[in-house]
Design a protein around this motif. Structure first.
Motif, short mmCIF file in Angstrom:
data_model
loop_
_atom_site.label_atom_id
_atom_site.label_comp_id
_atom_site.label_asym_id
_atom_site.label_seq_id
_atom_site.Cartn_x
_atom_site.Cartn_y
_atom_site.Cartn_z
N ARG A 132 135.75 15.07 74.50
CA ARG A 132 135.54 15.97 73.44
C ARG A 132 135.50 15.64 72.30
NH1 ARG A 132 140.03 19.63 76.70
NH2 ARG A 132 139.02 19.76 78.59
N GLU A 133 136.29 14.73 72.03
CA GLU A 133 136.50 14.05 70.61
C GLU A 133 135.46 12.95 70.24
OE1 GLU A 133 140.11 12.13 67.64
OE2 GLU A 133 140.54 12.79 69.63
N HIS A 134 135.35 12.08 71.25
CA HIS A 134 134.62 10.71 70.82
C HIS A 134 133.18 11.09 71.21
CE1 HIS A 134 138.23 8.58 69.79
NE2 HIS A 134 138.58 8.95 70.98
N GLY A 135 132.60 12.01 71.87
CA GLY A 135 131.22 12.25 72.47
C GLY A 135 130.92 11.31 73.56
N VAL A 136 129.53 11.45 73.83
CA VAL A 136 128.97 10.51 75.09
C VAL A 136 127.57 10.21 74.60
CG1 VAL A 136 130.27 11.74 77.00
CG2 VAL A 136 128.05 12.86 76.17
N ARG A 137 127.31 9.19 75.12
CA ARG A 137 125.64 8.47 74.75
C ARG A 137 125.01 8.97 76.10
NH1 ARG A 137 125.78 4.74 70.67
NH2 ARG A 137 123.95 3.82 71.30
N VAL A 138 123.94 9.45 75.78
CA VAL A 138 123.20 9.95 77.22
C VAL A 138 121.82 9.01 77.21
CG1 VAL A 138 124.27 12.17 77.11
CG2 VAL A 138 121.94 12.00 76.04
N VAL A 139 121.26 9.18 78.46
CA VAL A 139 119.80 8.57 78.55
C VAL A 139 119.17 10.02 79.14
CG1 VAL A 139 120.24 6.08 78.57
CG2 VAL A 139 120.43 7.67 80.78
N ASP A 181 126.96 6.87 78.83
CA ASP A 181 127.98 7.57 79.64
C ASP A 181 127.39 8.74 80.31
OD1 ASP A 181 129.97 6.31 78.04
OD2 ASP A 181 128.92 7.27 76.19
N ASP A 182 126.25 9.15 80.31
CA ASP A 182 125.82 10.38 80.95
C ASP A 182 124.26 10.38 80.96
OD1 ASP A 182 126.11 13.09 82.13
OD2 ASP A 182 128.01 13.47 81.23
N VAL A 183 123.97 11.77 81.26
CA VAL A 183 122.36 11.91 81.70
C VAL A 183 122.08 13.19 81.22
CG1 VAL A 183 120.43 11.94 83.50
CG2 VAL A 183 122.18 10.34 83.56
N VAL A 184 120.90 13.23 80.79
CA VAL A 184 120.15 14.63 80.77
C VAL A 184 118.76 14.42 81.58
CG1 VAL A 184 118.81 16.29 79.04
CG2 VAL A 184 121.03 15.44 78.47
N VAL A 263 131.21 18.62 75.21
CA VAL A 263 131.30 17.37 74.82
C VAL A 263 130.00 17.05 74.19
CG1 VAL A 263 131.02 14.94 75.71
CG2 VAL A 263 132.44 16.53 77.02
N PRO A 264 130.16 16.51 72.71
CA PRO A 264 129.02 16.42 71.85
C PRO A 264 128.33 14.91 72.23
CG PRO A 264 131.15 15.42 70.73
CD PRO A 264 131.58 16.14 72.04
N ILE A 265 127.06 15.15 72.22
CA ILE A 265 125.82 14.15 72.46
C ILE A 265 125.92 13.25 71.21
CG2 ILE A 265 123.72 13.35 73.26
CD1 ILE A 265 123.52 15.85 74.97
N ILE A 266 126.36 12.15 71.04
CA ILE A 266 126.19 11.19 69.94
C ILE A 266 124.99 10.35 69.98
CG2 ILE A 266 128.80 11.22 69.69
CD1 ILE A 266 128.89 8.28 70.80
#
Length: 291
Positions: A132-139, A181-184, A263-266
């Motif tokens: 929630r604070e640090h966000g996630v990197r997505v592919v 970290d995550d996916v769209v 969760v912000p996408i960074i």
């Protein structure tokens, strides 16, 4: 702490039951599920995950509505909302209110005798979630579906929250192999869809947009609650088709779910994204205040 109850489904033709009598608490380490159960053998079942804060489940009715919708798509018996609500309240009351928590509702097709297998679990989680604070990197990963999958092939069960989550988990492993970290997910035509365990929200100016659930995306309970709040706080909202390039060019984007909340996408595919820290904080504060 973990809590597990097996639920005996209420026979709707019978008189109003004592719901407690239909709940059997079991040790989390005990074997209670048949190896022949369709949920184990084939992933043939549905589930819901509900966040818990301060001893209360967040918006359980919305999750029960979605559980019933998934059951209809899967040709499973309709769950008794009041029975499941009673079970949710029992489990939430057994979890430490000083910690966060997650409640999971599960219904499978059972062992072939026509009766579903049902259970509910509760687990305590840390009150703070790092993402929630640090966000996630997505592919962005191709889901392999056309945008009209729900209309073209309803037997693919798009829009139902089923136990068949192996492709979703494989997508998350692929993201980690790529340093994310995550996916769209995206459609064959290049539309953004949803995450493996989350809804997508995109901000452009004062407009918040989410991909429409009519295109096979799971209707987001957290996203819907956020849009109601946003409309009362100076934002416009839309549910429509969203091109992947629109996500990349947005002023901010988030993944929303019942446990992690917002969760912000960074970064997307190693391209840095703008982060709206103030709006992220306000949205999470609103969700954490809900019961």
């Amino acid at each position: 702490m973990s809590v597990v109850f097996v639920i005996t489904p209420h026979d709707r033709s019978a008189p109003a039951p004592d719901f407690d009598a239909l709940l059997t608490r079991v040790d989390p380490n005990d074997a209670v599920l048949s190896v022949f159960d369709a949920g184990v053998a084939r992933g043939d079942g549905v589930f819901e995950t509900i966040g818990v804060n301060a001893g209360s489940a967040r918006k359980p009715r919305s999750h029960l509505d979605r559980l019933a919708a998934s059951a209809r798509i899967m040709d499973l018996p309709e769950p008794d909302a009041e029975q499941w609500m009673h079970a949710i309240e029992r489990v939430a009351g057994l979890l430490d209110p000083a910690r966060g928590g997650v409640i999971r509702l599960v219904m499978t097709r059972g062992t072939g005798d026509g009766r579903p297998t049902c259970w509910i679990t509760g687990e305590e989680t840390p009150p703070e979630v790092r993402e929630r604070e640090h966000g996630v990197r997505v592919v962005l990963l191709d889901r392999g579906w056309p945008i009209d999958i729900a209309e073209r092939a309803p037997w693919m069960l798009a829009g139902a929250k089923t136990l068949s989550y192996a492709p979703n988990m494989a997508a998350l492993r692929e993201a980690r192999r790529r340093g994310a970290d995550d996916v769209v997910f995206t459609s064959l035509e290049g539309y953004a869809l949803e995450g493996p365990t989350s809804s997508l929200i995109v901000r452009t100016g004062t407009m918040l947009v989410t991909p429409t659930s009519g295109d096979g995306n799971l209707p987001g309970t957290t996203q819907r609650e956020l849009f109601g709040w946003a409309e009362q706080n100076g934002f416009s909202t839309q549910s429509r088709r969203v091109r992947a390039d629109e996500v990349r060019q947005a002023d901010a984007a988030w993944l929303a779910s019942s446990v992690r909340l917002v969760v912000p996408i960074i970064a997307i595919d190693d391209r840095t994204m703008q982060v709206d820290e103030g709006l992220t904080r306000r949205m999470n504060e609103h969700l954490l205040a809900l019961g």
